[in-house]
Write a protein that holds these residues in place. Structure first.
Motif: not given
Length: 146
Positions: A29-49
């Motif tokens: 899985x590839x993290x979104x550029x909207x992630x903040x390293x060490x604080x929160x990570x977001x992954x965009x999926x086919x369904x939701x985030x």
């Protein structure tokens, strides 16, 4: 107003955002550029985030305690990834293990005519890996329920 029948974001409480991010990266899985390293990570999926956030911070945001004497290890929630075949379920389970996850129930035939197993990430968040021959998958890999 009717609340829309959808979810936009699922946030998993994790002990260590960096370690959990490394696990999900290890399964491809590839993290979104909207992630903040060490604080929160977001992954965009086919369904939701999918979000990964420290358990204590998630609990504080929701206004709940993280410590309950009677809290069960099972959180009564499992996310699911439906796959195109039984062999894809077996392959995904093997990849999950290789990345550092655990299997709570090995893939097996189900009473409803499918094939399914349960895996957990390093924080114990459960995922079902399933093939349901009665639910075809669309071009995004999401079940078509008719």
């Amino acid at each position: 107003m009717t609340i829309p029948q959808r979810y936009s974001l699922v946030t998993l409480g994790v002990a260590d955002v960096i370690a959990s991010t490394a696990f999900y990266r290890a399964i491809g899985w590839v993290p979104s550029s909207h992630s903040a390293e060490g604080d929160v990570t977001f992954f965009t999926t086919a369904g939701g985030v999918l979000g990964l956030w420290k358990t204590g911070e998630l609990a504080a945001e929701a206004g709940v305690s993280t410590m309950h004497a009677s809290a069960p290890a099972f959180r009564a929630v499992a996310l699911s990834i439906n796959l195109e075949s039984r062999s894809a379920v077996d392959d995904a389970c093997a990849e999950w293990l290789a990345a550092g996850g655990a299997v709570s129930k090995a893939p097996t035939e189900t009473e409803w005519g499918g094939y399914s197993g349960y895996v957990a990430d390093p924080d114990g968040n459960l995922w079902e890996l399933a093939h349901n021959p009665f639910w075809p998958l669309d071009e995004r890999g999401l079940p078509v329920l008719g």
